[in-house]
Design a protein around this motif. Structure first.
Motif, PDB file in Angstrom:
ATOM      1  N   ALA A  89       0.834  -1.209   0.000  1.00 14.77           N
ATOM      2  CA  ALA A  89       0.000   0.000   0.000  1.00 14.77           C
ATOM      3  C   ALA A  89       0.864   1.254   0.000  1.00 14.77           C
ATOM      4  O   ALA A  89       0.551   2.234  -0.688  1.00 14.77           O
ATOM      5  N   ALA A  90       1.946   1.228   0.748  1.00 21.11           N
ATOM      6  CA  ALA A  90       2.851   2.384   0.788  1.00 21.11           C
ATOM      7  C   ALA A  90       3.500   2.599  -0.579  1.00 21.11           C
ATOM      8  O   ALA A  90       3.582   3.737  -1.064  1.00 21.11           O
ATOM      9  N   ARG A  91       3.959   1.511  -1.212  1.00 16.89           N
ATOM     10  CA  ARG A  91       4.551   1.625  -2.554  1.00 16.89           C
ATOM     11  C   ARG A  91       3.570   2.273  -3.519  1.00 16.89           C
ATOM     12  O   ARG A  91       3.952   3.088  -4.348  1.00 16.89           O
ATOM     13  N   ALA A  92       2.301   1.916  -3.401  1.00 13.65           N
ATOM     14  CA  ALA A  92       1.282   2.459  -4.304  1.00 13.65           C
ATOM     15  C   ALA A  92       1.114   3.969  -4.128  1.00 13.65           C
ATOM     16  O   ALA A  92       0.761   4.662  -5.082  1.00 13.65           O
ATOM     17  N   GLN A  93       1.404   4.482  -2.946  1.00 11.84           N
ATOM     18  CA  GLN A  93       1.298   5.924  -2.707  1.00 11.84           C
ATOM     19  C   GLN A  93       2.553   6.666  -3.141  1.00 11.84           C
ATOM     20  O   GLN A  93       2.520   7.883  -3.311  1.00 11.84           O
ATOM     21  N   GLY A  94       3.654   5.957  -3.279  1.00 10.71           N
ATOM     22  CA  GLY A  94       4.887   6.555  -3.783  1.00 10.71           C
ATOM     23  C   GLY A  94       5.840   7.010  -2.685  1.00 10.71           C
ATOM     24  O   GLY A  94       5.437   7.326  -1.572  1.00 10.71           O
ATOM     25  N   GLU A  95       7.104   7.015  -3.057  1.00  6.91           N
ATOM     26  CA  GLU A  95       8.176   7.387  -2.127  1.00  6.91           C
ATOM     27  C   GLU A  95       7.985   8.799  -1.557  1.00  6.91           C
ATOM     28  O   GLU A  95       8.157   9.025  -0.373  1.00  6.91           O
ATOM     29  N   GLU A  96       7.662   9.739  -2.431  1.00  2.00           N
ATOM     30  CA  GLU A  96       7.554  11.134  -1.987  1.00  2.00           C
ATOM     31  C   GLU A  96       6.462  11.310  -0.942  1.00  2.00           C
ATOM     32  O   GLU A  96       6.675  11.912   0.106  1.00  2.00           O
ATOM     33  N   ALA A  97       5.279  10.787  -1.226  1.00  2.55           N
ATOM     34  CA  ALA A  97       4.161  10.921  -0.287  1.00  2.55           C
ATOM     35  C   ALA A  97       4.473  10.232   1.041  1.00  2.55           C
ATOM     36  O   ALA A  97       4.140  10.749   2.105  1.00  2.55           O
ATOM     37  N   CYS A  98       5.139   9.086   0.970  1.00  2.00           N
ATOM     38  CA  CYS A  98       5.429   8.333   2.191  1.00  2.00           C
ATOM     39  C   CYS A  98       6.565   8.929   3.009  1.00  2.00           C
ATOM     40  O   CYS A  98       6.666   8.665   4.200  1.00  2.00           O
ATOM     41  N   SER A  99       7.390   9.726   2.388  1.00  2.00           N
ATOM     42  CA  SER A  99       8.495  10.337   3.134  1.00  2.00           C
ATOM     43  C   SER A  99       8.130  11.711   3.701  1.00  2.00           C
ATOM     44  O   SER A  99       8.847  12.253   4.530  1.00  2.00           O
ATOM     45  N   ARG A 100       6.993  12.239   3.295  1.00  2.00           N
ATOM     46  CA  ARG A 100       6.547  13.552   3.763  1.00  2.00           C
ATOM     47  C   ARG A 100       6.037  13.458   5.199  1.00  2.00           C
ATOM     48  O   ARG A 100       5.243  12.589   5.537  1.00  2.00           O
ATOM     49  N   SER A 101       6.494  14.374   6.045  1.00  2.97           N
ATOM     50  CA  SER A 101       6.029  14.405   7.429  1.00  2.97           C
ATOM     51  C   SER A 101       4.542  14.693   7.459  1.00  2.97           C
ATOM     52  O   SER A 101       4.054  15.609   6.796  1.00  2.97           O
TER      53      SER A 101
END
Length: 169
Positions: A23-35
């Motif tokens: 699920a995290a991969r589907a949201q993308g690296e940028e979105a998942c790394s954003r505070s």
């Protein structure tokens, strides 16, 4: 708690992590790394914390020197690099649980927390915390993914779904 329950929790843990990482991969690296205001900040930082916590606790269970890690250590800043570490740690957890018996579960372990305070408790009670801690932080990641991508962005991680899948397999 019977040993079989811990084996179930270890397998469920790996299953839930695999679904959460997908699920995290589907949201993308940028979105998942954003505070996003979570205790550890982002999806990626919270997933790092889970891995750090697992490594610290497994060292305690095994009686080995704990890794010199802070609870907010970033082992891998990218999901793509973190996921294989997670998969390996989940396999390590499953193997550790498989090597236990009733006697080892009731044995006392001694360890120091990250602040240096010492504790003693049964392995079973420490495992109860271990698996609950994982569920707690996966819930945080689930909420973060929902806030990023909407209600359908995070998978259902209910234990009963895992149990039903296992029964059908």
């Amino acid at each position: 708690m019977p040993l079989r329950s811990y084996a179930t929790f270890a397998a469920y843990n790996a299953w839930a992590n695999a679904h959460l990482y997908a699920a995290a991969r589907a949201q993308g690296e940028e979105a998942c790394s954003r505070s996003a205001g979570a205790f550890f900040g982002s999806v990626t930082a919270t997933l790092n914390h889970l891995l750090v916590g697992d490594r610290i606790w497994l060292s305690r269970f095994e009686g080995s020197a704990p890794p010199a890690l802070k609870l907010d250590t970033i082992l891998a800043p990218r999901l793509a690099d973190l996921e294989p570490l997670r998969v390996a740690e989940d396999a390590r957890i499953i193997a550790f649980i498989a090597a236990q018996d009733a006697q080892s579960l009731s044995a006392e372990i001694r360890y120091a927390n990250t602040s240096g305070q010492t504790f003693q408790q049964s392995l079973a009670s420490a495992l109860d915390h271990f698996f609950n801690h994982q569920t707690h932080h996966r819930g945080q990641v689930h909420a973060l993914l929902t806030s990023i991508g909407g209600r359908n962005a995070a998978p259902s991680l209910d234990l009963i779904i895992f149990q039903r899948e296992q029964a059908a397999a």
